[in-house]
Motif scaffolding. Structure first.
Motif, PDB file in Angstrom:
ATOM      1  N   TYR A  23       0.847  -1.190   0.000  1.00 29.33           N
ATOM      2  CA  TYR A  23       0.000   0.000   0.000  1.00 29.33           C
ATOM      3  C   TYR A  23       0.887   1.246   0.000  1.00 29.33           C
ATOM      4  N   LEU A  24       0.746   2.030  -1.045  1.00 33.25           N
ATOM      5  CA  LEU A  24       1.554   3.236  -1.219  1.00 33.25           C
ATOM      6  C   LEU A  24       0.764   4.466  -0.792  1.00 33.25           C
ATOM      7  N   CYS A  25       1.379   5.252   0.059  1.00 38.38           N
ATOM      8  CA  CYS A  25       0.827   6.544   0.431  1.00 38.38           C
ATOM      9  C   CYS A  25       1.442   7.583  -0.508  1.00 38.38           C
ATOM     10  N   ALA A  26       0.638   8.508  -1.003  1.00 34.84           N
ATOM     11  CA  ALA A  26       1.155   9.553  -1.893  1.00 34.84           C
ATOM     12  C   ALA A  26       0.604  10.901  -1.452  1.00 34.84           C
ATOM     13  N   VAL A  27       1.446  11.908  -1.515  1.00 34.59           N
ATOM     14  CA  VAL A  27       1.099  13.244  -1.048  1.00 34.59           C
ATOM     15  C   VAL A  27       1.374  14.225  -2.173  1.00 34.59           C
ATOM     16  N   ARG A  28       0.399  15.108  -2.402  1.00 31.70           N
ATOM     17  CA  ARG A  28       0.627  16.116  -3.434  1.00 31.70           C
ATOM     18  C   ARG A  28       1.357  17.291  -2.807  1.00 31.70           C
ATOM     19  N   ALA A  29       2.545  17.570  -3.332  1.00 34.97           N
ATOM     20  CA  ALA A  29       3.391  18.634  -2.784  1.00 34.97           C
ATOM     21  C   ALA A  29       2.948  19.993  -3.332  1.00 34.97           C
ATOM     22  N   LYS A  30       3.577  21.036  -2.822  1.00 37.60           N
ATOM     23  CA  LYS A  30       3.269  22.396  -3.282  1.00 37.60           C
ATOM     24  C   LYS A  30       3.517  22.542  -4.772  1.00 37.60           C
ATOM     25  N   THR A  31       4.466  21.752  -5.292  1.00 37.97           N
ATOM     26  CA  THR A  31       4.786  21.817  -6.719  1.00 37.97           C
ATOM     27  C   THR A  31       3.772  21.061  -7.564  1.00 37.97           C
ATOM     28  N   ASP A  32       2.757  20.507  -6.918  1.00 33.80           N
ATOM     29  CA  ASP A  32       1.745  19.681  -7.587  1.00 33.80           C
ATOM     30  C   ASP A  32       2.263  18.302  -7.959  1.00 33.80           C
ATOM     31  N   LYS A  33       3.503  18.021  -7.621  1.00 35.02           N
ATOM     32  CA  LYS A  33       4.056  16.702  -7.885  1.00 35.02           C
ATOM     33  C   LYS A  33       3.539  15.738  -6.823  1.00 35.02           C
ATOM     34  N   LEU A  34       3.300  14.492  -7.235  1.00 31.97           N
ATOM     35  CA  LEU A  34       2.864  13.458  -6.295  1.00 31.97           C
ATOM     36  C   LEU A  34       4.105  12.792  -5.723  1.00 31.97           C
ATOM     37  N   ILE A  35       4.252  12.824  -4.417  1.00 29.99           N
ATOM     38  CA  ILE A  35       5.393  12.198  -3.750  1.00 29.99           C
ATOM     39  C   ILE A  35       4.912  10.909  -3.111  1.00 29.99           C
ATOM     40  N   PHE A  36       5.542   9.808  -3.479  1.00 30.67           N
ATOM     41  CA  PHE A  36       5.147   8.504  -2.974  1.00 30.67           C
ATOM     42  C   PHE A  36       6.036   8.068  -1.823  1.00 30.67           C
TER      43      PHE A  36
END
Lengths: 116, 110
Positions: free
Chosen positions: B87-100
């Motif tokens: 299960y991968l958690c992903a967060v959208r950063a300020k740059t709009d990039k998805l960080i996994f």
């Protein structure tokens, strides 16, 4: 069904021999992404297109290039594959960028690249 | 400090139990949070996303977000062997990039 398609699913190439991976989508999404994922690691973003605008990640090697000839298709070109480029390559799409409710990313099935 | 951190596991739970998967993130300005399920050799599949503090339920899955603590979790009720995956958690950063995150491997045993 609307979907993200990647071809081929498995690709074997020789060290230094150029290879092209293909992604197509029927979702009509504006954004297409290419990720590299190695075993037990997180997907790593290589670049993305918002429509025709290309955005390269700062740490993506020059060996990796991309083309998006139209909304539906996006290609990943690896000019001179090295052994360290063996990985799963994932294509993803999202309707939009930004912090809206339309920015969920949907992944294709991936292409597993082997470099001999 | 990694931008998105997850315990790699494996997390082993018996069939029918609740599996609790946790994720912390470093960018306090993050706004969007995603949980993906990835079976071995397959691509990530979106399970849930959450934007607001609190709980969001979808069937057997509940996502929980606490922005003050920079913490997001995924609860899987009535776990099934077919839930065994990473299960991968992903967060959208300020740059709009998805960080996994690197993912948590869940094993549900009969």
């Amino acid at each position: 069904d609307a979907m993200v398609i990647q071809n081929p699913r498995y690709q074997v190439t020789q060290f230094g021999k150029p290879v092209t991976l293909s992604c197509s989508q029927t979702l009509n999404h504006n954004v297409m992404y290419w990720y590299q994922q190695k075993s037990s690691q997180a997907p790593k973003l290589l670049f993305h297109y918002y429509d025709k605008d290309f955005n390269n990640e700062a740490d993506t090697p020059d060996n990796f290039q991309s083309r998006r000839p139209n909304t539906s298709f996006c290609f990943l070109d690896i000019r001179s594959p090295g052994l360290g480029d063996a990985a799963m390559y994932l294509c993803a799409t999202s309707r939009e960028l930004g912090r809206s409710s339309y920015n969920e990313q949907f992944f294709g099935p991936g292409t597993r690249l082997t470099v001999l | 400090q990694k931008e998105v951190e997850q315990n790699s596991g494996p997390l082993s739970v018996p069939e029918g139990a609740i599996a609790s998967l946790n994720c912390t993130y470093s960018d306090r300005g993050s706004q969007s949070f995603f949980w993906y399920r990835q079976y071995s050799g397959k691509s990530p599949e979106l399970i849930m996303f959450i934007y607001s503090n609190g709980d969001k339920e979808d069937g057997r899955f509940t996502a929980q977000l606490n922005k003050a603590s920079q913490y997001v979790s995924l609860l899987i009720r009535d776990s099934q062997p077919s839930d065994s995956a990473t299960y991968l958690c992903a967060v959208r950063a300020k740059t709009d990039k998805l960080i996994f995150g690197t993912g948590t491997r869940l094993q549900v045993f009969p």
